[in-house]
Write a protein that holds these residues in place. Structure first.
Motif, PDB file in Angstrom:
ATOM      1  N   ALA A  38       0.837  -1.201   0.000  1.00  0.00           N
ATOM      2  CA  ALA A  38       0.000   0.000   0.000  1.00  0.00           C
ATOM      3  C   ALA A  38       0.874   1.254   0.000  1.00  0.00           C
ATOM      4  O   ALA A  38       0.562   2.236  -0.682  1.00  0.00           O
ATOM      5  N   GLY A  39       1.964   1.223   0.749  1.00  0.00           N
ATOM      6  CA  GLY A  39       2.893   2.347   0.736  1.00  0.00           C
ATOM      7  C   GLY A  39       3.501   2.558  -0.639  1.00  0.00           C
ATOM      8  O   GLY A  39       3.635   3.686  -1.108  1.00  0.00           O
ATOM      9  N   GLN A  73      -5.415   9.469  -2.776  1.00  0.00           N
ATOM     10  CA  GLN A  73      -5.944   9.226  -1.432  1.00  0.00           C
ATOM     11  C   GLN A  73      -6.958   8.084  -1.430  1.00  0.00           C
ATOM     12  O   GLN A  73      -6.942   7.231  -0.540  1.00  0.00           O
ATOM     13  N   LEU A  74      -7.831   8.066  -2.413  1.00  0.00           N
ATOM     14  CA  LEU A  74      -8.860   7.032  -2.478  1.00  0.00           C
ATOM     15  C   LEU A  74      -8.260   5.653  -2.717  1.00  0.00           C
ATOM     16  O   LEU A  74      -8.525   4.701  -1.972  1.00  0.00           O
ATOM     17  N   ALA A  81      -6.654  -0.361   3.548  1.00  0.00           N
ATOM     18  CA  ALA A  81      -7.723  -1.032   4.281  1.00  0.00           C
ATOM     19  C   ALA A  81      -7.852  -2.496   3.887  1.00  0.00           C
ATOM     20  O   ALA A  81      -8.015  -3.373   4.753  1.00  0.00           O
ATOM     21  N   ALA A  82      -7.751  -2.783   2.592  1.00  0.00           N
ATOM     22  CA  ALA A  82      -7.879  -4.165   2.127  1.00  0.00           C
ATOM     23  C   ALA A  82      -6.716  -5.017   2.653  1.00  0.00           C
ATOM     24  O   ALA A  82      -6.938  -6.149   3.124  1.00  0.00           O
ATOM     25  N   LEU A  83      -5.507  -4.496   2.589  1.00  0.00           N
ATOM     26  CA  LEU A  83      -4.363  -5.261   3.068  1.00  0.00           C
ATOM     27  C   LEU A  83      -4.382  -5.393   4.587  1.00  0.00           C
ATOM     28  O   LEU A  83      -3.992  -6.426   5.126  1.00  0.00           O
ATOM     29  N   THR A  87      -4.544  -9.100   6.353  1.00  0.00           N
ATOM     30  CA  THR A  87      -3.439  -9.584   7.179  1.00  0.00           C
ATOM     31  C   THR A  87      -3.852  -9.779   8.635  1.00  0.00           C
ATOM     32  O   THR A  87      -3.009 -10.059   9.480  1.00  0.00           O
ATOM     33  N   GLY A  88      -5.110  -9.613   8.896  1.00  0.00           N
ATOM     34  CA  GLY A  88      -5.639  -9.995  10.201  1.00  0.00           C
ATOM     35  C   GLY A  88      -5.687  -8.977  11.242  1.00  0.00           C
ATOM     36  O   GLY A  88      -5.799  -9.109  12.368  1.00  0.00           O
TER      37      GLY A  88
END
Length: 88
Positions: A38-39, A73-74, A81-83, A87-88
């Motif tokens: 994500a980063g 941003q979106l 959020a998905a990752l 990843t729990g």
């Protein structure tokens, strides 16, 4: 702008890349290394608008920067959020 045009343009880049750095820090602190993706997405998406601003975009050219900032941003937020969920 009180700090001047050049400093404001620099600050825009700091804020755009600061979000990515924050995600990378969260990934390192929590051990969820998948968040690094994500980063990376944020960094890749932030490069074009930051480049436009650094090259002096003004007036109507800033509309494209605004659109790219919103898209960054979106998409970055959705990836994070998905990752995070995956990843729990």
């Amino acid at each position: 702008v009180r700090v001047g045009d050049r400093a404001t343009r620099h600050l825009y880049g700091v804020f755009m890349f600061g979000a990515a750095i924050g995600i990378l820090a969260i990934a390192a602190a929590t051990g969820r290394l998948a968040l690094n993706a994500a980063g990376g997405v944020l960094i890749a998406l932030a490069l074009p608008p930051v480049g436009l601003v650094r090259r002096g975009a003004a007036g109507r050219d800033l509309i494209a920067v605004l659109a790219a900032t919103g898209r960054t941003q979106l998409i970055g937020g959705l990836c994070f959020a998905a990752l995070l969920a995956a990843t729990g």
